[in-house]
Design a protein around this motif. Structure first.
Motif, mmCIF file in Angstrom:
data_model
loop_
_atom_site.group_PDB
_atom_site.id
_atom_site.type_symbol
_atom_site.label_atom_id
_atom_site.label_comp_id
_atom_site.label_asym_id
_atom_site.label_seq_id
_atom_site.Cartn_x
_atom_site.Cartn_y
_atom_site.Cartn_z
ATOM 1 N N GLU A 141 0.276 -0.745 10.037
ATOM 2 C CA GLU A 141 -0.473 -1.876 9.504
ATOM 3 C C GLU A 141 -1.279 -1.452 8.281
ATOM 4 O O GLU A 141 -1.983 -0.438 8.307
ATOM 5 N N ILE A 142 -1.183 -2.250 7.202
ATOM 6 C CA ILE A 142 -1.957 -1.995 5.989
ATOM 7 C C ILE A 142 -3.084 -3.032 5.944
ATOM 8 O O ILE A 142 -2.849 -4.222 5.721
ATOM 9 N N GLY A 143 -4.302 -2.570 6.188
ATOM 10 C CA GLY A 143 -5.459 -3.462 6.214
ATOM 11 C C GLY A 143 -6.254 -3.401 4.927
ATOM 12 O O GLY A 143 -5.917 -2.683 3.976
ATOM 13 N N LYS A 144 -7.352 -4.145 4.898
ATOM 14 C CA LYS A 144 -8.173 -4.231 3.683
ATOM 15 C C LYS A 144 -8.897 -2.926 3.383
ATOM 16 O O LYS A 144 -9.388 -2.737 2.259
ATOM 17 N N ASN A 145 -8.989 -2.019 4.355
ATOM 18 C CA ASN A 145 -9.668 -0.747 4.125
ATOM 19 C C ASN A 145 -8.718 0.375 3.705
ATOM 20 O O ASN A 145 -9.126 1.524 3.613
ATOM 21 N N ALA A 146 -7.451 0.038 3.451
ATOM 22 C CA ALA A 146 -6.470 1.061 3.079
ATOM 23 C C ALA A 146 -6.636 1.525 1.633
ATOM 24 O O ALA A 146 -6.073 2.534 1.236
ATOM 25 N N PHE A 147 -7.405 0.773 0.844
ATOM 26 C CA PHE A 147 -7.591 1.131 -0.562
ATOM 27 C C PHE A 147 -8.964 0.655 -1.027
ATOM 28 O O PHE A 147 -9.612 -0.172 -0.382
ATOM 29 N N ALA B 228 -7.486 -0.257 -11.429
ATOM 30 C CA ALA B 228 -7.505 1.110 -10.904
ATOM 31 C C ALA B 228 -7.972 1.070 -9.459
ATOM 32 O O ALA B 228 -8.877 0.321 -9.105
ATOM 33 N N PHE B 229 -7.328 1.894 -8.614
ATOM 34 C CA PHE B 229 -7.710 1.940 -7.203
ATOM 35 C C PHE B 229 -7.460 3.322 -6.628
ATOM 36 O O PHE B 229 -6.700 4.127 -7.185
ATOM 37 N N SER B 230 -8.125 3.595 -5.532
ATOM 38 C CA SER B 230 -7.860 4.831 -4.791
ATOM 39 C C SER B 230 -7.374 4.449 -3.408
ATOM 40 O O SER B 230 -7.679 3.373 -2.888
ATOM 41 N N ARG B 231 -6.629 5.351 -2.800
ATOM 42 C CA ARG B 231 -6.068 5.119 -1.469
ATOM 43 C C ARG B 231 -6.970 5.826 -0.458
ATOM 44 O O ARG B 231 -7.023 7.045 -0.418
ATOM 45 N N THR B 232 -7.662 5.063 0.351
ATOM 46 C CA THR B 232 -8.631 5.669 1.276
ATOM 47 C C THR B 232 -7.971 6.447 2.397
ATOM 48 O O THR B 232 -8.617 7.260 3.042
ATOM 49 N N ASN B 233 -6.669 6.202 2.615
ATOM 50 C CA ASN B 233 -5.975 6.942 3.670
ATOM 51 C C ASN B 233 -5.087 8.044 3.096
ATOM 52 O O ASN B 233 -4.252 8.606 3.793
ATOM 53 N N ALA B 234 -5.245 8.310 1.811
ATOM 54 C CA ALA B 234 -4.401 9.310 1.173
ATOM 55 C C ALA B 234 -4.920 10.718 1.429
ATOM 56 O O ALA B 234 -6.054 10.933 1.855
ATOM 57 N N TYR B 235 -4.065 11.699 1.125
ATOM 58 C CA TYR B 235 -4.434 13.106 1.292
ATOM 59 C C TYR B 235 -5.665 13.435 0.461
ATOM 60 O O TYR B 235 -6.557 14.146 0.895
ATOM 61 N N HIS B 236 -5.734 12.878 -0.728
ATOM 62 C CA HIS B 236 -6.882 13.104 -1.610
ATOM 63 C C HIS B 236 -7.361 11.744 -2.098
ATOM 64 O O HIS B 236 -6.818 11.185 -3.058
ATOM 65 N N LYS B 237 -8.376 11.194 -1.453
ATOM 66 C CA LYS B 237 -8.773 9.815 -1.719
ATOM 67 C C LYS B 237 -9.411 9.602 -3.090
ATOM 68 O O LYS B 237 -9.600 8.463 -3.498
ATOM 69 N N ASP B 238 -9.726 10.669 -3.797
ATOM 70 C CA ASP B 238 -10.321 10.520 -5.123
ATOM 71 C C ASP B 238 -9.274 10.412 -6.228
ATOM 72 O O ASP B 238 -9.613 10.247 -7.398
ATOM 73 N N VAL B 239 -7.997 10.495 -5.868
ATOM 74 C CA VAL B 239 -6.938 10.316 -6.858
ATOM 75 C C VAL B 239 -6.860 8.842 -7.243
ATOM 76 O O VAL B 239 -6.867 7.962 -6.387
ATOM 77 N N ILE B 240 -6.824 8.571 -8.536
ATOM 78 C CA ILE B 240 -6.830 7.194 -9.029
ATOM 79 C C ILE B 240 -5.410 6.740 -9.365
ATOM 80 O O ILE B 240 -4.688 7.400 -10.114
#
Length: 439
Positions: free
Chosen positions: A226-232, A243-255
């Motif tokens: 499930e992809i929710g509103k907190n996924a990015f 521009a956005f970051s992926r909060t569930n990514a390996y490195h969430k500071d990647v833009i």
């Protein structure tokens, strides 16, 4: 047309005439049709995508990432804006007229044999679906990104037996006469693409729809993401990109960036990235390549700045209109925009109009009509706008006149948006091309 079409032009004329003599059929009929074609592309990896809004964009992002990975892809989509060839794409490009005729001829011959045996002619969409799979087989693609036409459970594309992945984008009220009057009913139709054991990635922002999809996935033993509103997290909104970051990514500071100013495109991109990871695995070393592919995507008619201060967007149902309004408001433009609007009769156009008038400060509305039997007369749309609008409403039945009217009113900083129908988006695109060709 009694004789066999002998060239591309005649083939297109034949396809456009199909709705006059046949209708949609059962999936058993579509499976028989595909059998007669030789089960084209049945051994390829298919990503099957359904949803109310965003499915075309999600498909485009998935295909772009696969292409960046060196995978040869096919993409079946609808509707088209200008050319019917747009529905069948290989390597991010519509097939050319020669390829189109070759696969048409293959499908036509099979259909005529079916008819000789008393099996009904496929519908317009079914015929093109057969052409698409045949083109993908002929071009030897590795992956096919398959966009449903309407719904999911009974859609012709659902006759494909074993996709590698299913994706369900945002769900809202649309085609209610066919799919149902509630989110739950529509979600059940979309969830009909879920297959036994096949992974599912879906937009989970609507709780009622999410519950239906999760339950359906469980029944089919399908792994579910499930992809929710907190996924990015959205970092910046500009006219040229978000521009956005992926909060569930390996490195969430990647833009990451999407080159389209629609807020909803961030969610679409996130769904596509998750889909690519499911297909290809998590590849941190390829992240830059994927980000570059997403940042360079071009998707016609989706918050597309087609000319200076002139935007075409295909928003054509209440959910899409709400997303459009959110996007325009996030841009914080210096002046209220001018909106050119049209709609088809099977859409909830009064609901769309009311929302636009109540939630978006607008300089003026210019109402027009499309060239289709389902068009709503411009005068009827104009009367509805006048009930809700607090700004001037102009009625121009001819699309070119509507564009000219909008340009006459605008100042240097005023943006013009064309919304309400993908048919309108196509007509406006064609009108602009004619102007450019004549210059």
């Amino acid at each position: 047309m009694n004789s066999k079409p002998v060239n591309y032009k005649e083939a297109v004329e034949y396809i456009e005439s199909i709705p006059k003599f046949t209708q949609k059929h059962t999936q058993e009929h579509t499976r028989e049709f595909l059998e007669r074609l030789g089960r084209p592309a049945f051994d390829r990896k298919v990503v099957h995508v359904a949803g109310t809004n965003g499915k075309g964009s999600v498909c485009a992002y998935i295909q772009a990432i696969l292409e960046a990975e060196g995978k040869k892809t096919g993409f079946f989509t609808s509707p088209h804006l200008i050319s019917i060839n747009e529905r069948i794409q290989i390597g991010r490009k519509p097939i050319d007229n020669e390829e189109f005729y070759q696969v048409f001829e293959h499908v036509y011959d099979a259909v005529k044999k079916m008819e000789e045996e008393g099996i009904p002619h496929p519908s317009y969409f079914e015929f093109l679906f057969g052409m698409g799979l045949s083109a993908f087989e002929k071009s030897d693609v590795e992956y096919i990104v398959l966009e449903t036409g309407l719904g999911g459970r009974l859609d012709a594309t659902n006759a494909f037996p074993c996709p590698a992945l299913t994706v369900i984008t945002s769900i809202s009220l649309d085609h209610t006469m066919i799919l149902g009057n509630t989110i739950e009913q529509i979600a059940a139709e979309k969830a009909g693409i879920i297959k036994e054991g096949t992974p599912v990635i879906f937009d989970g922002n609507d709780e009622a729809a999410a519950e239906i999809i999760q339950n359906t996935a469980k029944e089919h033993h399908a792994p579910c993401r499930e992809i929710g509103k907190n996924a990015f997290e959205i970092r910046e909104v500009t006219r040229k990109h978000i521009a956005f970051s992926r909060t569930n990514a390996y490195h969430k500071d990647v833009i990451w960036q999407v080159p389209i100013c629609g807020i909803y495109q961030v969610k679409n991109a996130e769904i596509a990235i998750e889909a690519a990871q499911c297909l290809l695995g998590n590849k941190p070393e390829h992240e830059e390549m994927w980000r570059d592919a997403v940042a360079k995507i071009h998707w016609q008619g989706r918050m597309e700045e087609r000319a200076d201060h002139f935007i075409i967007d295909g928003a054509h149902n209440p959910g899409a209109i709400e997303a459009f309004v959110e996007s325009v408001r996030a841009l914080k433009e210096e002046e209220p925009p001018i909106l050119i609007f049209s709609a088809v009769s099977d859409k909830k156009y009064e609901q769309m109009i009311e929302y636009l008038c109540r939630h978006l400060q607008t300089k003026a509305f210019v109402v027009t009509e499309i060239e289709d039997k389902r068009r709503v007369p411009a005068g009827e749309l104009g009367e509805i706008f006048k009930r809700y609008a607090t700004c001037p409403v102009y009625v121009k039945a001819d699309v070119k006149d509507a564009i000219a009217c909008a340009y006459e009113m605008r100042t240097k900083e005023t943006y013009i948006y064309c919304i309400g129908s993908l048919y309108l988006a196509g007509m406006v695109e064609k009108a602009l091309q004619e102007v450019e060709t004549s210059c």
